[in-house]
Design an enzyme around this catalytic site. Sequence first.
Site, PDB file in Angstrom:
ATOM      1  N   MET A  16      84.365  -9.321   8.418  1.00 14.55           N
ATOM      2  CA  MET A  16      83.022  -9.406   8.964  1.00 14.55           C
ATOM      3  C   MET A  16      82.979 -10.181  10.296  1.00 14.55           C
ATOM      4  O   MET A  16      82.320  -9.806  11.357  1.00 14.55           O
ATOM      5  CB  MET A  16      82.179 -10.143   7.976  1.00 14.55           C
ATOM      6  CG  MET A  16      80.582 -10.384   8.460  1.00 14.55           C
ATOM      7  SD  MET A  16      79.732 -11.542   7.165  1.00 14.55           S
ATOM      8  CE  MET A  16      80.149 -10.681   5.374  1.00 14.55           C
ATOM      9  N   LEU A  17      83.495 -11.374  10.401  1.00 16.83           N
ATOM     10  CA  LEU A  17      83.464 -12.255  11.532  1.00 16.83           C
ATOM     11  C   LEU A  17      84.472 -11.683  12.382  1.00 16.83           C
ATOM     12  O   LEU A  17      84.210 -11.630  13.619  1.00 16.83           O
ATOM     13  CB  LEU A  17      83.910 -13.870  11.186  1.00 16.83           C
ATOM     14  CG  LEU A  17      83.907 -14.439  12.109  1.00 16.83           C
ATOM     15  CD1 LEU A  17      82.629 -14.705  13.076  1.00 16.83           C
ATOM     16  CD2 LEU A  17      84.209 -16.054  11.896  1.00 16.83           C
ATOM     17  N   ASP A  41     100.332  -8.441   9.352  1.00 17.95           N
ATOM     18  CA  ASP A  41     100.516  -9.475   8.066  1.00 17.95           C
ATOM     19  C   ASP A  41     100.586 -10.782   8.325  1.00 17.95           C
ATOM     20  O   ASP A  41     101.559 -11.280   8.743  1.00 17.95           O
ATOM     21  CB  ASP A  41     101.375  -8.957   7.085  1.00 17.95           C
ATOM     22  CG  ASP A  41     101.364  -9.786   5.955  1.00 17.95           C
ATOM     23  OD1 ASP A  41     100.676 -10.628   5.721  1.00 17.95           O
ATOM     24  OD2 ASP A  41     102.360  -9.438   5.044  1.00 17.95           O
ATOM     25  N   ALA A  65      91.762 -14.213   6.480  1.00 13.21           N
ATOM     26  CA  ALA A  65      91.322 -15.063   5.249  1.00 13.21           C
ATOM     27  C   ALA A  65      91.465 -14.232   4.173  1.00 13.21           C
ATOM     28  O   ALA A  65      91.012 -13.198   4.036  1.00 13.21           O
ATOM     29  CB  ALA A  65      90.224 -16.016   5.670  1.00 13.21           C
ATOM     30  N   THR A  67      89.280 -14.451   0.750  1.00 12.10           N
ATOM     31  CA  THR A  67      87.730 -14.962   0.787  1.00 12.10           C
ATOM     32  C   THR A  67      87.175 -14.736  -0.694  1.00 12.10           C
ATOM     33  O   THR A  67      86.056 -14.950  -0.652  1.00 12.10           O
ATOM     34  CB  THR A  67      86.904 -14.446   1.972  1.00 12.10           C
ATOM     35  OG1 THR A  67      86.919 -13.086   1.727  1.00 12.10           O
ATOM     36  CG2 THR A  67      87.238 -14.716   3.298  1.00 12.10           C
ATOM     37  N   ASP A 107      82.423 -24.204   4.823  1.00 16.15           N
ATOM     38  CA  ASP A 107      81.683 -25.390   4.140  1.00 16.15           C
ATOM     39  C   ASP A 107      82.204 -25.833   2.685  1.00 16.15           C
ATOM     40  O   ASP A 107      81.955 -26.860   2.369  1.00 16.15           O
ATOM     41  CB  ASP A 107      80.155 -25.061   4.128  1.00 16.15           C
ATOM     42  CG  ASP A 107      79.914 -24.004   3.193  1.00 16.15           C
ATOM     43  OD1 ASP A 107      80.619 -22.697   3.208  1.00 16.15           O
ATOM     44  OD2 ASP A 107      78.796 -23.716   2.538  1.00 16.15           O
ATOM     45  N   TYR A 130      89.659 -21.924  -3.451  1.00 16.51           N
ATOM     46  CA  TYR A 130      89.431 -21.233  -2.272  1.00 16.51           C
ATOM     47  C   TYR A 130      89.404 -22.528  -1.181  1.00 16.51           C
ATOM     48  O   TYR A 130      89.730 -22.406  -0.005  1.00 16.51           O
ATOM     49  CB  TYR A 130      88.391 -20.456  -2.259  1.00 16.51           C
ATOM     50  CG  TYR A 130      87.774 -20.115  -0.800  1.00 16.51           C
ATOM     51  CD1 TYR A 130      88.306 -19.148   0.190  1.00 16.51           C
ATOM     52  CD2 TYR A 130      86.483 -20.665  -0.300  1.00 16.51           C
ATOM     53  CE1 TYR A 130      87.822 -18.774   1.121  1.00 16.51           C
ATOM     54  CE2 TYR A 130      85.961 -20.335   0.877  1.00 16.51           C
ATOM     55  CZ  TYR A 130      86.770 -19.227   1.852  1.00 16.51           C
ATOM     56  OH  TYR A 130      86.238 -18.993   2.875  1.00 16.51           O
TER      57      TYR A 130
END
Length: 296
Positions: A16-17, A41, A65, A67, A107, A130
């Site tokens: 997404m980012l 990788d 990442a 996630t 966060d 995580y």
Amino acid sequence: MAPKIGKAAVTGAGGMLGFEMVKALELHAEQTLAWDRAALDVTDLEAVLARFRETRPEAVVHAAAYTKVDQAEAEPDAAFRVNAIGARNVALAAAEVGAKMVYVSTDYVFPGTSGTPYCEYEETSPVNVYGDSKRAGEWMAAGLLEELFIVRTSWLYGEHGPNFVRTMLKLAEKGEPIRVVGDQIGCPTYAADVAETIVRLLRTDKYGTYHAANSGACSWYEFAERIFGLTGISADLSAVTSEQFKRPAARPAYSVLDSMALRINGFPPMRAWEDALKEFLYRQRLLRRESRPIEC
């Protein structure tokens, strides 16, 4: 005029980012290298070093990442392999070729016990695997590279990939009751806004830890309520407690981020989360006409 970034690379470009980072850098960098999981990788040190030696980027945004917050509880080795060892590998390669690096964090490195927003200089203490693995990635990168930006963000949504906004809209389509946690407070953040902030950071040498989240705060329930209000979709929505909505991984009850480092380093603040959500929904052609943002 702000300086060009030069040749920039993005790991996790399929996420997404990462997707938004590639779009933003294509406008502001001289050349952009997009590396998704198939292309690189990050857990393979030799592969990472070889790619950096071959392409010699001047900047790298490490967005790759692990996630899966709940799944990480059952497979901590996998989470640490990507989030910590992957960060080490990219930092080592960046140091070798003289590239500045952005490590994207979360966060969830905070415990959620505060009643006020967390600034960049407060102690971290994750409550799940995580968060532990992302904090380890921060430590790994910081111990190996001086030209480093650690960018923590939260509650991301965007055009590419699954996210809370899309999940809510899909559930509403089914017409079933939707139960959303109302006692976890955070900062919904549009991935495109984070990408723009990272571009601003990369134009400078103001290295350090930054919080990049849309301003303001709400609960997941209030977030869902706003999504349906802006789209005009009728949904059977109600709030539940974290205790009622048990998940394998604990979540911080309060993970609102204060972007102090952006302020004191002279960067513009990120806009309110409601305004960012409006623009996202407008771009997805889901916003009610009367709610259309003034500028997009």
